[in-house]
Design a protein around this motif. Structure first.
Motif, short mmCIF file in Angstrom:
data_model
loop_
_atom_site.label_atom_id
_atom_site.label_comp_id
_atom_site.label_asym_id
_atom_site.label_seq_id
_atom_site.Cartn_x
_atom_site.Cartn_y
_atom_site.Cartn_z
N HIS A 196 37.80 38.98 64.32
CA HIS A 196 39.07 39.20 63.73
C HIS A 196 39.88 40.21 64.34
O HIS A 196 41.04 40.38 64.45
CB HIS A 196 38.71 39.54 62.41
N SER A 197 39.17 41.22 64.97
CA SER A 197 39.94 42.51 65.39
C SER A 197 40.35 42.32 66.94
O SER A 197 41.05 42.77 67.65
CB SER A 197 39.03 43.58 65.46
N GLN A 207 32.00 38.13 63.63
CA GLN A 207 33.16 37.46 62.92
C GLN A 207 34.06 38.82 62.79
O GLN A 207 35.53 38.67 62.95
CB GLN A 207 32.97 37.42 61.28
N ALA A 208 33.87 40.09 62.44
CA ALA A 208 34.68 41.17 62.47
C ALA A 208 35.18 41.52 63.88
O ALA A 208 36.54 41.64 64.00
CB ALA A 208 34.00 42.35 62.18
N SER A 209 34.60 41.18 65.02
CA SER A 209 35.18 41.47 66.27
C SER A 209 36.14 40.31 66.59
O SER A 209 37.08 40.55 67.35
CB SER A 209 34.22 41.61 67.31
N THR A 265 28.04 38.68 61.47
CA THR A 265 29.13 39.21 60.84
C THR A 265 29.81 40.25 61.73
O THR A 265 30.99 40.47 61.57
CB THR A 265 28.55 40.13 59.47
N MET A 266 29.11 41.12 62.62
CA MET A 266 29.81 41.65 63.48
C MET A 266 30.59 40.80 64.41
O MET A 266 31.71 41.24 64.83
CB MET A 266 28.85 42.12 64.59
N PHE A 303 31.62 40.74 74.43
CA PHE A 303 30.89 41.44 73.30
C PHE A 303 30.36 40.18 72.34
O PHE A 303 29.11 40.37 71.94
CB PHE A 303 32.09 42.15 72.46
N TYR A 332 23.63 40.29 60.49
CA TYR A 332 24.52 41.17 60.99
C TYR A 332 25.11 40.88 62.44
O TYR A 332 26.18 40.99 62.64
CB TYR A 332 24.42 42.65 60.74
N GLU A 333 24.45 40.28 63.35
CA GLU A 333 24.91 39.82 64.57
C GLU A 333 26.31 38.73 64.33
O GLU A 333 27.03 38.98 65.06
CB GLU A 333 23.97 39.15 65.34
N VAL A 342 27.49 32.77 55.06
CA VAL A 342 27.13 34.00 56.21
C VAL A 342 28.51 34.27 56.88
O VAL A 342 28.84 35.49 57.06
CB VAL A 342 26.07 33.83 57.31
N ALA A 344 38.36 42.13 69.38
CA ALA A 344 37.59 43.17 70.28
C ALA A 344 36.41 42.07 70.75
O ALA A 344 35.50 42.71 71.71
CB ALA A 344 37.07 44.20 69.73
N ALA A 345 36.25 41.12 69.99
CA ALA A 345 35.09 40.35 70.79
C ALA A 345 35.21 39.78 72.18
O ALA A 345 34.00 39.49 72.59
CB ALA A 345 34.84 39.15 69.72
#
Lengths: 443, 443
Positions: free
Chosen positions: A29-30, A25-27, A22-23, A123, A19-20, A83, A32-33
């Motif tokens: 994308h948004s 990847q999602a951040s 995938t978080m 982040f 999940y580190e 992943v 916020a990373a």
């Protein structure tokens, strides 16, 4: 080049929870990373009844940070398993930690909420280190905390770490290192000796005696090969005869006899008497039978010279993990201003805001409180001791904290910190933390 | 080449206690080093109240055996530290294990005294493997044993291993592998996934929600990046609003919501109702808050779809080490005849003589006893199942036990062994071993 330098640290990037990434990847994308973020490692409470903990693992994680890289092997594995997506893989391929890390010196005592490690970066870069940092600190601190109680109970008598067989093989290396930080004198673990320049010791097991046709033959072989300073294990058959055989084999210069079974208090008394009667006043008594800090405490009045500790040490003496967590406490908003985040949550399990820490000392230099400032340094009355040190600056590991040097420094830090804490810290009975943790909130 | 094949196993020779090599030196000196010897790995008792244990680590130790070599780096370190003399170093430089190893299949259930591993070779070559073999088996079996109780309590609901952060980083990889053998469906550990071809899973932590300006923004980002099949963590702020935000973000195809705090039984009930009321009948509920086998058992009546387990799993749920020992049970004398040694000792903690083992099955194929023969195979009434398999023949590791194939085989062995044991084996209450261990001595 010293032997430990030849050890090739493994790649550490995949010591990581799915999940580190995938978080990440999602951040990404948004967007916020890229927000600047502060994560802190702390423990909400000590293991039940414990009065303090001992930080360990910091040197190891700083050694591993340089090997936290997503090379072709790691990227191929992540791609093959699906992943994360290609954008994330490309980001990982370029990853180098560029932020800052502060924390408690290795060997330092800690208490509930002590900010043991503070990671500041984007982040993205701080997030993906979570699992690895916690693995190292949770394990090593659990062992050093147990070790410290044991060496406290042992007083001036040396403790020998010999628990390798009761924990995973790489944990055994880390446990030996953590034990030394917690005050152990030596270890049996050869790999730990090699990597960290630690002194290793060891003599023989029951199987060595059983291999030979008689105990005198086994003892004679051991003394011939290892010298009279060796330790002979005297309880394979009959302890009294074993002691007599040992003295016959080693003479007055025999180093030690080892007792590994039975009522050690009572046995140590008459074995000491027997050794003295035989003229072996210099021959030491080593005891090694499922010892923990309580057993060591009970042996204080017995004529024992050193303690060999295995299982209880490497399993944290009832607390095999330190229970540390890694929490986002602050991050920037769209305007680049830092926002304390944990406080915003109704599920308030962490205190938001970047922490600063000092140990409040009274006029005699005795510790009286762990003082945490939120967002700024707490007031220092002049006697106090700052607890946070910078380990990493803009991605560069600062010198002095890693390798054998880091271990030696941690040993000394542990010794000094223990001397500074109130005497109650050494009580083995269950109780409250030796000093309270107090917050000073900035205005 | 599959991704796991790219992993380079480290040298394993120094995962060894100092005394293994000093015993080697002394026995080379006496000449007894060359006596043929049989060592056995077994446990004297199960952890208190446990009804069975699960063997794990066998595949890992067979993988490591090929890397148990004293290369120049290892020899230099031993020489520099003065651990052993030149004769011993020369012997180590040439060392290759040339003996035989038998044992219980990985994934098999074991009981007190079960001969989990039998090593036959010269004293020298069998002695120096002790620490490494025990490290691997004691750790991995402790985790697989805990995992098996958890998956037993979970019944048909899948368990997810997610404890990496609470144990040392390499232990985490071994723990993930052992958890799968004990019946876990998936793991969060990426390195375990890579090495052993395991499926890894994971979604997001509270920090991901806190990073964003609001929970809906965080959920939207996660769904956009990871798809509607993702699991959304709904307890950062308010669980009810979290569930509503999750359904708004993921729609009817949302994969799962994750609950990580509070009274999970009661919460799962109303969250299930709320999801159903919102039309999300297919959205699963994953729970993950300090679960152990007892908490899983208590959640049996709650509408939960899967369990994420961390700390309790990787610390063996109260039994962080399996307590296995490695004992010399037989060795040759000067005439080359085997002598049972442990029985000769007054300090009789082991049963001497080479063991053979079978699981006695009744006519319905249900296990009724663990039968150990001393020196010869116990009588097989036709229904019984032989428990010992050969893993190493004259130093060569036999195929089928290592790598991803070994793990899959162990998963299947565990499943079959559990199905064969009496139903009482699954009781979580403290009790006696599920079947008794009986000796059949040869005449």
């Amino acid at each position: 080049m010293s032997p430990h330098r030849t050890w090739q640290h493994p790649n550490s990037a995949l010591y990581t929870d799915h999940y580190e990434l995938t978080m990440l990847q999602a951040s990404l994308h948004s967007g916020a990373a890229h927000r600047r973020s502060v994560f802190e490692v702390f423990t909400r409470r000590l293991p039940e009844g414990r009065r303090y903990g001992v930080v360990a693992g910091t040197g190891r994680l700083l050694e591993g940070l340089a090997h936290f890289r997503f090379g072709q092997e790691q990227l191929d594995a992540l791609r093959a398993a699906g992943v994360v997506d290609d954008t994330t893989l490309a980001w990982l391929a370029d990853f180098r930690f560029t932020g800052n890390i502060w924390g408690y010196a290795e060997g330092e005592a800690y208490f509930p909420s002590s900010p043991i490690l503070i990671v500041e970066g984007t982040f993205a870069e701080a997030c993906i280190l979570e699992t690895y940092l916690l693995s190292v600190l949770n394990h090593d601190s659990a062992i050093a905390s147990a070790a410290s109680r044991m060496t406290g109970a042992a007083g001036s008598r040396p403790c020998i770490e010999m628990g390798s067989r009761r924990t995973q093989e790489e944990s055994a290396v880390a446990a030996a290192r953590a034990a030394i930080i917690g005050g152990f004198a030596t270890t049996s673990n050869l790999e730990a000796g090699r990597r960290y320049g630690l002194r290793t010791v060891g003599t023989a097991a029951h199987s060595f005696t059983l291999l030979h046709d008689s105990e005198p033959e086994a003892f004679a072989a051991q003394v011939a090969a290892l010298g009279k300073g060796t330790s002979l294990l005297v309880d394979t058959y009959d302890v009294e005869q074993g002691v007599r055989n040992a003295v016959a084999a080693g003479g007055p210069d025999l180093g030690a006899v080892r007792l590994d079974s039975g009522d050690l208090v009572e046995q140590a008394r008459w074995v000491r008497q027997l050794l003295d009667d035989l003229g072996n006043h210099q021959t030491r008594i080593v005891v090694t039978s499922d010892l923990d800090e309580y057993a060591i405490g009970l042996l204080a009045s017995a004529p024992v010279d050193s303690y060999g500790v295995g299982t209880s040490l490497v399993t944290g003496s009832g607390a095999p993990t330190a229970g540390m967590v890694y929490k986002l406490v602050s991050r920037t908003d769209d305007d680049g201003a830092f926002v304390s985040v944990a406080k915003a949550a109704k599920n308030k399990t962490s205190v938001g805001g970047r922490k600063y820490a000092l140990r409040r000392l009274n006029e005699s230099g005795r510790a009286v409180a762990e003082v945490l400032g939120i967002g700024s340094h707490p007031y220092d009355d002049g006697n106090d001791r700052t607890l946070l040190h910078q380990f990493v600056a803009d991605g560069e590991v600062l010198p002095g904290w890693t390798g054998p040097e880091g271990v030696q420094r941690a040993v000394e830090r542990h010794r000094q910190s223990m001397a500074e804490l109130p005497g109650s810290v050494m009580r083995l009975q269950r109780g409250e933390p030796a000093i309270p943790t107090e917050y000073e909130e900035s205005t």
